[in-house]
Design a protein around this motif. Sequence first.
Motif, PDB file in Angstrom:
ATOM      1  N   GLU A  55       0.833  -1.203   0.000  1.00  0.00           N
ATOM      2  CA  GLU A  55       0.000   0.000   0.000  1.00  0.00           C
ATOM      3  C   GLU A  55       0.868   1.253   0.000  1.00  0.00           C
ATOM      4  O   GLU A  55       0.575   2.223  -0.709  1.00  0.00           O
ATOM      5  N   ALA A  56       1.945   1.230   0.778  1.00  0.00           N
ATOM      6  CA  ALA A  56       2.853   2.380   0.812  1.00  0.00           C
ATOM      7  C   ALA A  56       3.502   2.576  -0.556  1.00  0.00           C
ATOM      8  O   ALA A  56       3.649   3.708  -1.027  1.00  0.00           O
ATOM      9  N   TYR A  57       3.891   1.483  -1.197  1.00  0.00           N
ATOM     10  CA  TYR A  57       4.487   1.557  -2.529  1.00  0.00           C
ATOM     11  C   TYR A  57       3.494   2.136  -3.532  1.00  0.00           C
ATOM     12  O   TYR A  57       3.853   2.969  -4.375  1.00  0.00           O
ATOM     13  N   GLU A  58       2.238   1.721  -3.428  1.00  0.00           N
ATOM     14  CA  GLU A  58       1.203   2.234  -4.331  1.00  0.00           C
ATOM     15  C   GLU A  58       1.011   3.740  -4.139  1.00  0.00           C
ATOM     16  O   GLU A  58       0.907   4.491  -5.112  1.00  0.00           O
ATOM     17  N   HIS A  59       0.982   4.188  -2.876  1.00  0.00           N
ATOM     18  CA  HIS A  59       0.843   5.621  -2.606  1.00  0.00           C
ATOM     19  C   HIS A  59       2.043   6.391  -3.153  1.00  0.00           C
ATOM     20  O   HIS A  59       1.892   7.480  -3.711  1.00  0.00           O
ATOM     21  N   PHE A  60       3.231   5.827  -2.999  1.00  0.00           N
ATOM     22  CA  PHE A  60       4.430   6.476  -3.518  1.00  0.00           C
ATOM     23  C   PHE A  60       4.369   6.579  -5.035  1.00  0.00           C
ATOM     24  O   PHE A  60       4.722   7.609  -5.605  1.00  0.00           O
ATOM     25  N   GLU A  61       3.933   5.519  -5.698  1.00  0.00           N
ATOM     26  CA  GLU A  61       3.822   5.561  -7.157  1.00  0.00           C
ATOM     27  C   GLU A  61       2.799   6.593  -7.598  1.00  0.00           C
ATOM     28  O   GLU A  61       2.998   7.272  -8.609  1.00  0.00           O
ATOM     29  N   ASP A  62       1.685   6.712  -6.863  1.00  0.00           N
ATOM     30  CA  ASP A  62       0.686   7.730  -7.192  1.00  0.00           C
ATOM     31  C   ASP A  62       1.286   9.133  -7.089  1.00  0.00           C
ATOM     32  O   ASP A  62       1.072   9.974  -7.971  1.00  0.00           O
ATOM     33  N   MET A  63       2.038   9.379  -6.010  1.00  0.00           N
ATOM     34  CA  MET A  63       2.667  10.690  -5.853  1.00  0.00           C
ATOM     35  C   MET A  63       3.674  10.947  -6.966  1.00  0.00           C
ATOM     36  O   MET A  63       3.742  12.056  -7.506  1.00  0.00           O
ATOM     37  N   ALA A  64       4.439   9.937  -7.322  1.00  0.00           N
ATOM     38  CA  ALA A  64       5.432  10.102  -8.394  1.00  0.00           C
ATOM     39  C   ALA A  64       4.745  10.411  -9.719  1.00  0.00           C
ATOM     40  O   ALA A  64       5.216  11.258 -10.489  1.00  0.00           O
ATOM     41  N   ALA A  65       3.613   9.764  -9.998  1.00  0.00           N
ATOM     42  CA  ALA A  65       2.876  10.032 -11.230  1.00  0.00           C
ATOM     43  C   ALA A  65       2.325  11.459 -11.224  1.00  0.00           C
ATOM     44  O   ALA A  65       2.344  12.143 -12.262  1.00  0.00           O
ATOM     45  N   GLU A  66       1.845  11.922 -10.073  1.00  0.00           N
ATOM     46  CA  GLU A  66       1.343  13.290  -9.979  1.00  0.00           C
ATOM     47  C   GLU A  66       2.469  14.295 -10.232  1.00  0.00           C
ATOM     48  O   GLU A  66       2.285  15.289 -10.943  1.00  0.00           O
ATOM     49  N   VAL A  67       3.635  14.035  -9.656  1.00  0.00           N
ATOM     50  CA  VAL A  67       4.769  14.937  -9.847  1.00  0.00           C
ATOM     51  C   VAL A  67       5.188  14.959 -11.312  1.00  0.00           C
ATOM     52  O   VAL A  67       5.463  16.023 -11.875  1.00  0.00           O
ATOM     53  N   ARG A  68       5.226  13.778 -11.954  1.00  0.00           N
ATOM     54  CA  ARG A  68       5.580  13.727 -13.368  1.00  0.00           C
ATOM     55  C   ARG A  68       4.594  14.525 -14.206  1.00  0.00           C
ATOM     56  O   ARG A  68       4.973  15.243 -15.128  1.00  0.00           O
ATOM     57  N   ALA A  69       3.296  14.398 -13.899  1.00  0.00           N
ATOM     58  CA  ALA A  69       2.268  15.127 -14.646  1.00  0.00           C
ATOM     59  C   ALA A  69       2.432  16.631 -14.450  1.00  0.00           C
ATOM     60  O   ALA A  69       2.310  17.412 -15.403  1.00  0.00           O
ATOM     61  N   GLU A  70       2.707  17.055 -13.210  1.00  0.00           N
ATOM     62  CA  GLU A  70       2.918  18.482 -12.952  1.00  0.00           C
ATOM     63  C   GLU A  70       4.139  18.998 -13.696  1.00  0.00           C
ATOM     64  O   GLU A  70       4.113  20.092 -14.252  1.00  0.00           O
TER      65      GLU A  70
END
Length: 99
Positions: A55-70
């Motif tokens: 779950e922590a890995y999934e949250h980290f990947e979500d944050m990384a995807a958001e940062v990439r999009a920004e």
Amino acid sequence: MLGRGFLLGAAVAAGGLLLIPGVAAATARAGRPLARSSVKYGTAAYLSLQKAASEAYEHFEDMAAEVRAEMHSAAQEATEAASDAASDAEPATEQTGTV
């Protein structure tokens, strides 16, 4: 605090006690349920930890995807701003007609 000598003596005494016939078998019979419950709780703890880690890995990947999009949208905005500035900076050429 227990000293090293005491702990070593206790370990040697416990090992010697297991050499007495019948004590090792009784210890094994009594220790089996304890070992099973230890394995059971250890496995449950491992599975819980594995779930929490995924779950922590999934949250980290979500944050990384958001940062990439920004970062991507910021780069696009910078490119658009640069192209707008370049088109505004081009000198206006007037065509004069000479006959």
